[in-house]
Design an enzyme around this catalytic site. Structure first.
Site, PDB file in Angstrom:
ATOM      1  CB  CYS A 177      -1.383   2.613  -8.311  1.00 48.97           C
ATOM      2  SG  CYS A 177       0.248   1.872  -8.113  1.00 48.97           S
TER       3      CYS A 177
ATOM      4  CG  PHE B 250      -1.971  -1.082   1.183  1.00 50.67           C
ATOM      5  CD1 PHE B 250      -3.199  -0.879   0.561  1.00 50.67           C
ATOM      6  CD2 PHE B 250      -1.718  -2.324   1.745  1.00 50.67           C
ATOM      7  CE1 PHE B 250      -4.155  -1.897   0.511  1.00 50.67           C
ATOM      8  CE2 PHE B 250      -2.663  -3.342   1.705  1.00 50.67           C
ATOM      9  CZ  PHE B 250      -3.891  -3.133   1.086  1.00 50.67           C
TER      10      PHE B 250
HETATM   11  N1  LIG Z   1       4.327   2.101  -7.574  1.00 53.43           N
HETATM   12  C1  LIG Z   1       3.590   2.025  -6.473  1.00 53.43           C
HETATM   13  O1  LIG Z   1       3.408   3.014  -5.758  1.00 53.43           O
HETATM   14  C2  LIG Z   1       2.942   0.739  -6.075  1.00 53.43           C
HETATM   15  C3  LIG Z   1       2.419   0.614  -4.774  1.00 53.43           C
HETATM   16  C4  LIG Z   1       1.799  -0.580  -4.402  1.00 53.43           C
HETATM   17  C5  LIG Z   1       1.688  -1.626  -5.305  1.00 53.43           C
HETATM   18  N2  LIG Z   1       2.198  -1.483  -6.550  1.00 53.43           N
HETATM   19  C6  LIG Z   1       2.104  -2.648  -7.453  1.00 53.43           C
HETATM   20  O2  LIG Z   1       3.381  -3.304  -7.406  1.00 53.43           O
HETATM   21  C7  LIG Z   1       3.695  -3.853  -8.699  1.00 53.43           C
HETATM   22  C8  LIG Z   1       5.020  -3.274  -9.177  1.00 53.43           C
HETATM   23  O3  LIG Z   1       4.848  -1.880  -9.347  1.00 53.43           O
HETATM   24  P1  LIG Z   1       6.094  -0.888  -9.426  1.00 53.43           P
HETATM   25  O4  LIG Z   1       5.518   0.485  -9.413  1.00 53.43           O
HETATM   26  O5  LIG Z   1       7.120  -1.257  -8.442  1.00 53.43           O
HETATM   27  O6  LIG Z   1       6.614  -1.219 -10.893  1.00 53.43           O
HETATM   28  P2  LIG Z   1       7.912  -0.641 -11.597  1.00 53.43           P
HETATM   29  O7  LIG Z   1       7.574  -0.503 -13.017  1.00 53.43           O
HETATM   30  O8  LIG Z   1       8.447   0.529 -10.841  1.00 53.43           O
HETATM   31  O9  LIG Z   1       8.975  -1.830 -11.416  1.00 53.43           O
HETATM   32  C9  LIG Z   1       8.835  -3.105 -11.962  1.00 53.43           C
HETATM   33  C10 LIG Z   1      10.221  -3.684 -12.189  1.00 53.43           C
HETATM   34  O10 LIG Z   1      10.084  -5.030 -12.621  1.00 53.43           O
HETATM   35  C11 LIG Z   1      11.026  -5.274 -13.654  1.00 53.43           C
HETATM   36  N3  LIG Z   1      10.572  -6.424 -14.429  1.00 53.43           N
HETATM   37  C12 LIG Z   1       9.631  -6.470 -15.391  1.00 53.43           C
HETATM   38  N4  LIG Z   1       9.459  -7.732 -15.815  1.00 53.43           N
HETATM   39  C13 LIG Z   1      10.313  -8.517 -15.105  1.00 53.43           C
HETATM   40  C14 LIG Z   1      10.618  -9.910 -15.082  1.00 53.43           C
HETATM   41  N5  LIG Z   1       9.971 -10.752 -15.885  1.00 53.43           N
HETATM   42  N6  LIG Z   1      11.553 -10.335 -14.223  1.00 53.43           N
HETATM   43  C15 LIG Z   1      12.208  -9.489 -13.402  1.00 53.43           C
HETATM   44  N7  LIG Z   1      11.964  -8.154 -13.370  1.00 53.43           N
HETATM   45  C16 LIG Z   1      11.033  -7.676 -14.221  1.00 53.43           C
HETATM   46  C17 LIG Z   1      11.107  -3.973 -14.419  1.00 53.43           C
HETATM   47  O11 LIG Z   1      12.318  -3.875 -15.141  1.00 53.43           O
HETATM   48  C18 LIG Z   1      11.004  -2.952 -13.277  1.00 53.43           C
HETATM   49  O12 LIG Z   1      12.286  -2.604 -12.781  1.00 53.43           O
HETATM   50  C19 LIG Z   1       2.488  -3.549  -9.582  1.00 53.43           C
HETATM   51  O13 LIG Z   1       1.592  -4.623  -9.515  1.00 53.43           O
HETATM   52  C20 LIG Z   1       1.869  -2.331  -8.902  1.00 53.43           C
HETATM   53  O14 LIG Z   1       0.499  -2.221  -9.173  1.00 53.43           O
HETATM   54  C21 LIG Z   1       2.831  -0.344  -6.971  1.00 53.43           C
HETATM   55  O1  LIG Z   2      -6.848  14.713  -2.481  1.00 56.17           O
HETATM   56  C1  LIG Z   2      -6.281  14.176  -3.442  1.00 56.17           C
HETATM   57  C2  LIG Z   2      -5.326  13.164  -3.290  1.00 56.17           C
HETATM   58  C3  LIG Z   2      -4.747  12.620  -4.433  1.00 56.17           C
HETATM   59  N1  LIG Z   2      -5.099  13.065  -5.652  1.00 56.17           N
HETATM   60  C4  LIG Z   2      -4.478  12.462  -6.853  1.00 56.17           C
HETATM   61  O2  LIG Z   2      -4.624  11.057  -6.807  1.00 56.17           O
HETATM   62  C5  LIG Z   2      -3.558  10.435  -7.498  1.00 56.17           C
HETATM   63  C6  LIG Z   2      -2.953   9.315  -6.672  1.00 56.17           C
HETATM   64  O3  LIG Z   2      -2.295   9.847  -5.547  1.00 56.17           O
HETATM   65  P1  LIG Z   2      -1.620   8.886  -4.450  1.00 56.17           P
HETATM   66  O4  LIG Z   2      -2.626   7.929  -3.958  1.00 56.17           O
HETATM   67  O5  LIG Z   2      -0.940   9.705  -3.449  1.00 56.17           O
HETATM   68  O6  LIG Z   2      -0.546   8.170  -5.391  1.00 56.17           O
HETATM   69  P2  LIG Z   2       0.174   6.766  -5.452  1.00 56.17           P
HETATM   70  O7  LIG Z   2       1.577   6.943  -4.990  1.00 56.17           O
HETATM   71  O8  LIG Z   2      -0.085   6.222  -6.807  1.00 56.17           O
HETATM   72  O9  LIG Z   2      -0.517   5.816  -4.340  1.00 56.17           O
HETATM   73  C7  LIG Z   2      -1.722   5.106  -4.575  1.00 56.17           C
HETATM   74  O10 LIG Z   2      -1.484   3.932  -5.330  1.00 56.17           O
HETATM   75  C8  LIG Z   2      -0.518   3.035  -4.725  1.00 56.17           C
HETATM   76  C9  LIG Z   2      -0.326   1.883  -5.700  1.00 56.17           C
HETATM   77  O11 LIG Z   2      -1.358   0.956  -5.641  1.00 56.17           O
HETATM   78  C10 LIG Z   2      -1.065   2.556  -3.384  1.00 56.17           C
HETATM   79  O12 LIG Z   2      -0.139   1.662  -2.789  1.00 56.17           O
HETATM   80  C11 LIG Z   2      -1.301   3.765  -2.487  1.00 56.17           C
HETATM   81  O13 LIG Z   2      -1.852   3.330  -1.242  1.00 56.17           O
HETATM   82  C12 LIG Z   2      -2.275   4.706  -3.203  1.00 56.17           C
HETATM   83  O14 LIG Z   2      -2.461   5.895  -2.421  1.00 56.17           O
HETATM   84  C13 LIG Z   2      -2.563  11.556  -7.840  1.00 56.17           C
HETATM   85  O15 LIG Z   2      -2.738  11.945  -9.186  1.00 56.17           O
HETATM   86  C14 LIG Z   2      -2.977  12.676  -6.911  1.00 56.17           C
HETATM   87  O16 LIG Z   2      -2.662  13.961  -7.398  1.00 56.17           O
HETATM   88  C15 LIG Z   2      -6.036  14.061  -5.815  1.00 56.17           C
HETATM   89  O17 LIG Z   2      -6.346  14.467  -6.936  1.00 56.17           O
HETATM   90  N2  LIG Z   2      -6.609  14.592  -4.693  1.00 56.17           N
END
Ligand SMILES: NC(=O)c1ccc[n+]([C@@H]2O[C@H](COP(=O)([O-])OP(=O)(O)OC[C@H]3O[C@@H](n4cnc5c(N)ncnc54)[C@H](O)[C@@H]3O)[C@@H](O)[C@H]2O)c1
Ligand SMILES: O=c1ccn([C@@H]2O[C@H](COP(=O)(O)OP(=O)(O)O[C@H]3O[C@H](CO)[C@@H](O)[C@H](O)[C@H]3O)[C@@H](O)[C@H]2O)c(=O)[nH]1
Length: 478
Positions: free
Chosen positions: A258, A148
């Site tokens: 996300c 999260f």
């Molecule tokens: N970015 C966020 O804030 C966030 C937060 C919570 C959950 N998630 C979830 O976590 C997952 C990863 O998201 P992220 O933002 O870290 O992605 P990202 O794009 O930042 O990183 C993914 C990495 O995986 C690598 N990769 C791709 N295919 C691969 C393979 N077959 N083997 C090994 N490495 C490989 C890529 O090169 C990249 O470095 C997604 O499901 C996303 O929805 C993301």
């Molecule tokens: O009051 C608000 C708060 C956020 N946003 C927008 O909402 C989007 C998402 O913001 P935020 O949730 O802070 O971004 P992420 O870092 O993508 O995080 C979300 O997505 C992640 C990937 O799933 C989760 O892990 C997090 O809990 C969830 O907050 C952005 O464009 C913000 O500008 C608004 O427009 N108004």
């Protein structure tokens, strides 16, 4: 007990997971298919501008608790493997699990008996149940541990999460106990569920945030029409603990890697299950409309017209990241709004303190004052606090028309007024805003305050791009 942890994917989630578990005393190997990234990480170079992350990576490398590899064999001896691979939306919005499936297919046979396979990627309900099939073996315990964390604060969120969700079938399985133990240092509340509940809880949370932000954006539209101030309205709402103060700020729409993809995935899941999730569908629609509304506001501020071409009209954009605190432009509303302005013929120059990438059809500069040059309007599209502290007098001098559309309501109206800037906020009543916002709501009443400035043209100027105005910023951006 220290674990040998393998992490697949070294992006936002994987690198944070790897670095934080290493700092907690575990032995961590992270594997990524991007070999150039692996080389940089081995040299301690972290691409993500995330507070504290580079320091943790450096510490892990120094202490030899953290290693990076491009070879899946590096995680073969792990006691736990965390899947942190991308799950982007497929064409119909269903998550594309190809990276996950291919990595598990490559890895499956190599893992030692008893290795716990942990899903941290955001995956559809039922994925944990299918992992044995992807692995090609059924003897490894599977645990769902959705992440999260938020971008811009990944380390803090990982170390001090609101909650840790651990799903397994059954929820009290020994493998789930072991994963729960990993999080003891965080002192977070650990919620134990089935794998299906854990998987759905992740989508449900992001879906709810999307609905809440769209609610705020619709409220802002209503405020504009009825003379209320959305900041006061949402402030009052947020004091109710049943509502809470977060995610009530209007803007150019919600984006990032996300929320949009997870909202689509949740809608697809509901469709497949025969459940009509109209509320979320509307939130997605409102989000698209909000972007259009912002384009219209900027167009009106620049030209006095709600519609029509922006051919040759210069617009300065402040902010390209999907939110402040990150350089991530994936599904950024700021980029979408800027691209739409370009599509209508505008000459867009943009600045973002954390974005180095190029912009299709526009120019990205490394100096915020360059965006104002001869601009018919400025638009703040990302809520970087430093935009408040810009020298707005200097921007006013450079601008063709000193008018700014503040889609995030971050600017200080007093500073702007002193600098001679007209400001159009979002969800702010005409009485609080200045006469220029009336021109937005009533396009026939164009730019009152601008006409009072004899040294400024009343109408938008069509400015041809001069070659000499092109600047080259860091990273080879034009
Ligand atoms: N970015 C966020 O804030 C966030 C937060 C919570 C959950 N998630 C979830 O976590 C997952 C990863 O998201 P992220 O933002 O870290 O992605 P990202 O794009 O930042 O990183 C993914 C990495 O995986 C690598 N990769 C791709 N295919 C691969 C393979 N077959 N083997 C090994 N490495 C490989 C890529 O090169 C990249 O470095 C997604 O499901 C996303 O929805 C993301
Ligand atoms: O009051 C608000 C708060 C956020 N946003 C927008 O909402 C989007 C998402 O913001 P935020 O949730 O802070 O971004 P992420 O870092 O993508 O995080 C979300 O997505 C992640 C990937 O799933 C989760 O892990 C997090 O809990 C969830 O907050 C952005 O464009 C913000 O500008 C608004 O427009 N108004």
């Amino acid at each position: 007990m220290a674990e040998r942890i393998g992490v697949l994917g070294a992006g936002y989630v994987g690198l944070t997971t790897a670095a934080c578990f290493a700092a907690m005393g575990h032995q961590v190997s992270a594997v990524d298919i991007d070999r150039a990234k692996v080389s940089r990480l081995r040299a301690g170079k972290v691409d993500l501008a995330e507070p504290g992350l580079a320091e943790l990576v450096a510490e892990g490398l120094r202490e030899r608790t953290l290693a990076f590899s491009g070879d899946f064999a590096a995680v073969a001896g792990s006691t736990m493997v965390f899947l942190c691979l991308p799950t982007p939306p497929g064409e119909d919005g269903t998550p594309d699990l190809r990276a996950l499936r291919s990595a598990l297919g490559d890895l499956g046979r190599a893992l030692a008996p008893g290795t716990v396979v942990v899903t941290k990627s955001t995956v559809p309900v039922g994925t944990a149940q299918r992992i044995p099939e992807y692995l090609g073996r059924a003897d490894l315990p599977v645990v769902s541990n959705p992440e999260f964390l938020r971008e811009g604060r990944v380390v803090d969120d990982f170390r001090c999460p609101d909650r840790v969700v651990i799903g397994a079938d059954p929820p009290d399985s020994p493998a789930a106990d072991r994963v729960a133990r990993l999080y003891r240092p965080t002192k977070a509340r650990v919620v134990r569920t089935s794998s299906a509940s854990a998987e759905l809880a992740k989508y449900a949370s992001n879906g709810f945030l999307a609905v809440k932000a769209s609610y705020a954006n619709t409220l802002a539209e209503l405020c504009e029409q009825c003379g209320a101030d959305v900041r006061d309205v949402s402030g009052v709402m947020g004091l109710d603990p049943r509502i809470g103060p977060h995610f009530l700020a209007p803007g150019p729409g919600w984006g990032g890697s996300c929320l949009p993809k997870d909202a689509s995935a949740l809608l697809r899941a509901a469709d497949s299950a025969g459940v009509e999730f109209g509320l979320l569908r509307d939130a997605v629609r409102v989000n698209a409309r909000q972007r259009t509304r912002m384009v219209r506001a900027i167009r009106t501020a620049a030209t006095g017209r709600r519609d029509g071409s922006l051919d040759g009209v210069r617009i300065g954009v402040l902010g390209l990241a999907f939110k402040a605190g990150t350089g991530d432009v994936r599904d950024s509303p700021a980029v979408a709004v800027a691209a739409e302005l370009v599509r209508h013929g505008a000459e867009v120059t943009a600045y973002d303190p954390a974005v180095q990438s190029e912009m299709d059809g526009g120019i990205v500069v490394d100096d915020p004052y360059l965006v104002a040059k001869d601009a018919a309007a400025l638009a703040v599209l990302t809520e970087w606090p430093e935009f408040r502290d810009l020298d707005w007098r200097r921007l006013a001098e450079a601008a063709g028309r000193p008018v700014v559309v503040d889609t995030r309501n971050v600017l200080d109206p007093t500073v702007l007024a002193e600098a001679g800037f007209a400001r159009i906020g979002v969800g702010i009543p005409m009485e609080v805003s200045d006469a220029c916002s009336r021109s937005w709501l009533h396009p026939q009443a164009v730019a009152g305050p601008l006409q009072q400035r004899p040294d400024r043209p009343a109408a938008a100027r069509s400015v041809r791009r001069k070659e000499g105005d092109r600047r080259t910023g860091p990273g080879g951006r034009p």
